[in-house]
Each structure stands twice: as structure tokens, then as C-alpha cells.
Design a protein around this motif. Structure first.
Motif, PDB file in Angstrom:
ATOM      1  N   SER A  40      41.022  93.498  -8.416  1.00  0.00           N
ATOM      2  CA  SER A  40      40.935  94.337 -10.278  1.00  0.00           C
ATOM      3  C   SER A  40      41.247  93.452 -10.669  1.00  0.00           C
ATOM      4  CB  SER A  40      42.161  94.778  -9.490  1.00  0.00           C
ATOM      5  OG  SER A  40      42.644  95.970  -8.545  1.00  0.00           O
ATOM      6  N   ALA A  41      40.433  93.864 -12.027  1.00  0.00           N
ATOM      7  CA  ALA A  41      41.003  93.990 -13.131  1.00  0.00           C
ATOM      8  C   ALA A  41      42.079  93.588 -14.307  1.00  0.00           C
ATOM      9  CB  ALA A  41      39.203  94.547 -14.311  1.00  0.00           C
ATOM     10  N   TYR A  43      43.225  92.501 -17.558  1.00  0.00           N
ATOM     11  CA  TYR A  43      43.470  92.204 -19.577  1.00  0.00           C
ATOM     12  C   TYR A  43      43.424  90.909 -19.841  1.00  0.00           C
ATOM     13  CZ  TYR A  43      44.633  91.861 -24.853  1.00  0.00           C
ATOM     14  OH  TYR A  43      44.812  91.624 -25.740  1.00  0.00           O
ATOM     15  N   GLN A  53      35.663  89.911 -12.261  1.00  0.00           N
ATOM     16  CA  GLN A  53      36.508  90.961 -11.641  1.00  0.00           C
ATOM     17  C   GLN A  53      35.970  92.484 -12.888  1.00  0.00           C
ATOM     18  OE1 GLN A  53      40.362  90.025 -13.480  1.00  0.00           O
ATOM     19  NE2 GLN A  53      41.163  88.831 -11.547  1.00  0.00           N
ATOM     20  N   ILE A  54      35.620  91.812 -13.591  1.00  0.00           N
ATOM     21  CA  ILE A  54      34.768  92.966 -14.661  1.00  0.00           C
ATOM     22  C   ILE A  54      33.941  93.827 -13.891  1.00  0.00           C
ATOM     23  CG2 ILE A  54      33.739  93.824 -16.153  1.00  0.00           C
ATOM     24  CD1 ILE A  54      34.145  91.002 -17.792  1.00  0.00           C
ATOM     25  N   SER A  57      36.520  94.877  -9.829  1.00  0.00           N
ATOM     26  CA  SER A  57      37.346  96.165  -9.650  1.00  0.00           C
ATOM     27  C   SER A  57      36.412  97.621 -10.101  1.00  0.00           C
ATOM     28  CB  SER A  57      37.621  95.928 -11.412  1.00  0.00           C
ATOM     29  OG  SER A  57      36.829  96.168 -12.154  1.00  0.00           O
ATOM     30  N   ILE A 104      31.191  98.636 -17.185  1.00  0.00           N
ATOM     31  CA  ILE A 104      31.734  96.946 -17.990  1.00  0.00           C
ATOM     32  C   ILE A 104      31.894  98.140 -19.322  1.00  0.00           C
ATOM     33  CG2 ILE A 104      30.349  95.172 -19.228  1.00  0.00           C
ATOM     34  CD1 ILE A 104      28.981  95.248 -17.273  1.00  0.00           C
ATOM     35  N   TYR A 107      35.374  98.595 -19.154  1.00  0.00           N
ATOM     36  CA  TYR A 107      36.805  97.899 -18.692  1.00  0.00           C
ATOM     37  C   TYR A 107      36.399  97.669 -20.767  1.00  0.00           C
ATOM     38  CZ  TYR A 107      38.461  93.729 -18.850  1.00  0.00           C
ATOM     39  OH  TYR A 107      39.379  92.205 -18.606  1.00  0.00           O
ATOM     40  N   ASN A 111      39.898  98.023 -22.609  1.00  0.00           N
ATOM     41  CA  ASN A 111      40.443  96.780 -23.324  1.00  0.00           C
ATOM     42  C   ASN A 111      40.706  96.944 -24.442  1.00  0.00           C
ATOM     43  OD1 ASN A 111      41.704  95.294 -20.666  1.00  0.00           O
ATOM     44  ND2 ASN A 111      40.068  95.885 -19.826  1.00  0.00           N
ATOM     45  N   LEU A 168      43.604  96.716 -13.412  1.00  0.00           N
ATOM     46  CA  LEU A 168      42.438  98.768 -13.693  1.00  0.00           C
ATOM     47  C   LEU A 168      41.507  98.139 -12.314  1.00  0.00           C
ATOM     48  CD1 LEU A 168      40.988 100.621 -15.712  1.00  0.00           C
ATOM     49  CD2 LEU A 168      39.322  99.186 -16.624  1.00  0.00           C
ATOM     50  N   ALA A 229      39.233 104.650 -20.657  1.00  0.00           N
ATOM     51  CA  ALA A 229      38.136 103.061 -19.655  1.00  0.00           C
ATOM     52  C   ALA A 229      36.721 104.799 -18.782  1.00  0.00           C
ATOM     53  CB  ALA A 229      38.568 102.958 -17.835  1.00  0.00           C
TER      54      ALA A 229
END
Length: 252
Positions: A40-41, A43, A53-54, A57, A104, A107, A111, A168, A229
Motif C-alpha cells: 500500500s502507498a 505519504y 508503493q506508488i 498500491s 500516479i 497518488y 498527497n 492509500l 485521488a
């Protein structure tokens, strides 16, 4: 019916299902939650963040007994399945680019919002005489001030800890990009949506979905969902579709 899916979409769905089975097996059968944490991704400034993770996830979903449970992956794969024909329109290479860049982008925007929240809480802590960056670097800092001030400091610190320690996961950001791309290329196409008794034009569905996500995300409602997201994924899908739409006849 599944055999008729275009290859990229089929493989994405298969990978999501396999990852879901494996991670839940490790989590429940082996009592090993590390796989969920590592895929999982987090922060990007969290100590739990890993660069891979990017991507990973995008194939992670809520555990069977946590949050929305199995409905998380079911709904995401159901939507992707219903928009699989877009791969035939764009071609496999462009569809793959669309999917992963949208994920991407999801994400990144999520963030960016989290970063703004952390900075806001950090400034509020500074106003109360507490340096959160020294605190997280390992410096021994004591909470000082009135009882009310200390409670406020605890609250703001807790908010920051929640951001950097909550992962995430999910394919919805990437799938929002796919839906946004379709709505951009075919804005007047009418879509039938569950629980709505009449078809809706794709462009109106996109505007409503993005607007609702912005509203819910900004107001902190339904906090278990990464609304920004969704917006980030939709934004990337819209941009790519605007670029590709001009040359669609070349690869259709």
C-alpha cells in the motif's frame, strides 16, 4: 464473457484479484500484515513510504474484514470491466499509459492535499509553541502550556500521525482516469448507472463525480475514501484524452 476482454484490461483484473487473494491469505491465514503495509502507498515523507508503493498500491484493496471489505475490489473491477472497450478504441499501449499515469496522478494529487494538511497542522502547532518537525526527527520535546493548549497540541499531532501512517490503496484513481478519458472522447454517450433509472450523458456523469469528490474531500466527509485521488486520476485521464482525441483517427 471474461475471455472476450481485451488483453490489457483482462490482465489488470487478474493481477488485482491475485494480489487480493495473496495479501488476504498472508494477512488472515498467516497473520502476516507486512505485505499489506509494504504494497500500500504511504505519504511520501512517511517513514513507511517505499517508492514502489506508488505502483503496487493500484493493485491493493481493503481487506476482507476491513472498511468496505470485498466490495472495494468488486466495485472497482466491475467498473473497469464495463469500460474495457476503451482499450479497443485507444489501443493497448495507450490504454496502459492511461491506466498507470492516472493512478500516479491520483497518488500525486491526494498527497499534495495531505501535504497542505500537514503544513496547516504544523503551523497551528508552531502557534502553540510546539515544533512538530523537531518532534518527528527524534528531539525530546515536552508539551507545554495550559491544559487547553496541550489538548490542542495532542489533537494536531494526532492528525499528522494519522496522515503519515494511513496507507492509500485501490485502483479507483486509475479507473477514474479511464472513465474520464471515455467521457472526454465520447461526451454525449449515454450511460446506464446503478440505482439511477435513466441514462446519463458521460460528460455530466464526469462533472458530477469530480464535483462530488471535490466537495467530500474538501469538507473531510466520508474520510475513509481518498476523494482527491479520484480527482487526480480523472484529471490525468481528461488531459490524455484531450491530447489523443485530436489524433484518434490515426490509431482507431
Amino acid at each position: 464473457m471474461f475471455n472476450n476482454l481485451p488483453p490489457i484490461t483482462k490482465n489488470i483484473i487478474i493481477i488485482n484479484i491475485v494480489v487480493y487473494i495473496v495479501t488476504n491469505f498472508f494477512l488472515y491465514a498467516l497473520n502476516r500484515p507486512e505485505l499489506y503495509y509494504n504494497l500500500s502507498a504511504y505519504y511520501p515523507f512517511s517513514p513507511f513510504f517505499k517508492s514502489w508503493q506508488i505502483i503496487t498500491s493500484m493493485f491493493m484493496h481493503s481487506p476482507i474484514s476491513g472498511g468496505p471489505g470485498i466490495m472495494h475490489i468488486f466495485f472497482n473491477m466491475f467498473v473497469l470491466y464495463n469500460f474495457a472497450f476503451l482499450e479497443n478504441i485507444l489501443g493497448g499501449k495507450r490504454f496502459l499509459i492511461l491506466y498507470f499515469l492516472s493512478g500516479i496522478g491520483a497518488y500525486a494529487l491526494f498527497n499534495l492535499w495531505e501535504f497542505m494538511q500537514v503544513e496547516m497542522f504544523a503551523r497551528q502547532l508552531e502557534d502553540l509553541g510546539f515544533n512538530v518537525y523537531d518532534y518527528f526527527s527524534g528531539t525530546n520535546i515536552q508539551l507545554k502550556g495550559s491544559a487547553e493548549s496541550i489538548e490542542s497540541q495532542k489533537k494536531f499531532i494526532g492528525n499528522i500521525v494519522k496522515i503519515i501512517s494511513t496507507p492509500l490503496m485501490g485502483a479507483s484513481g486509475a479507473i477514474f482516469g479511464v472513465v474520464a478519458a471515455f467521457a472526454t472522447i465520447y461526451p454525449n454517450a449515454k450511460l446506464g448507472i446503478l440505482f439511477i433509472p435513466f441514462p446519463i450523458k458521460a460528460k455530466y456523469l464526469l462533472i458530477f463525480s469530480v464535483g462530488l469528490s471535490l466537495y467530500l474531500g474538501y469538507n473531510g466527509l466520508d474520510s475513509g475514501t481518498a476523494h482527491f485521488a479520484h480527482v487526480g486520476g480523472a484529471l490525468v485521464g481528461w488531459i490524455l484524452a484531450k491530447i489523443w482525441r485530436k489524433h484518434l483517427y490515426r490509431f482507431n
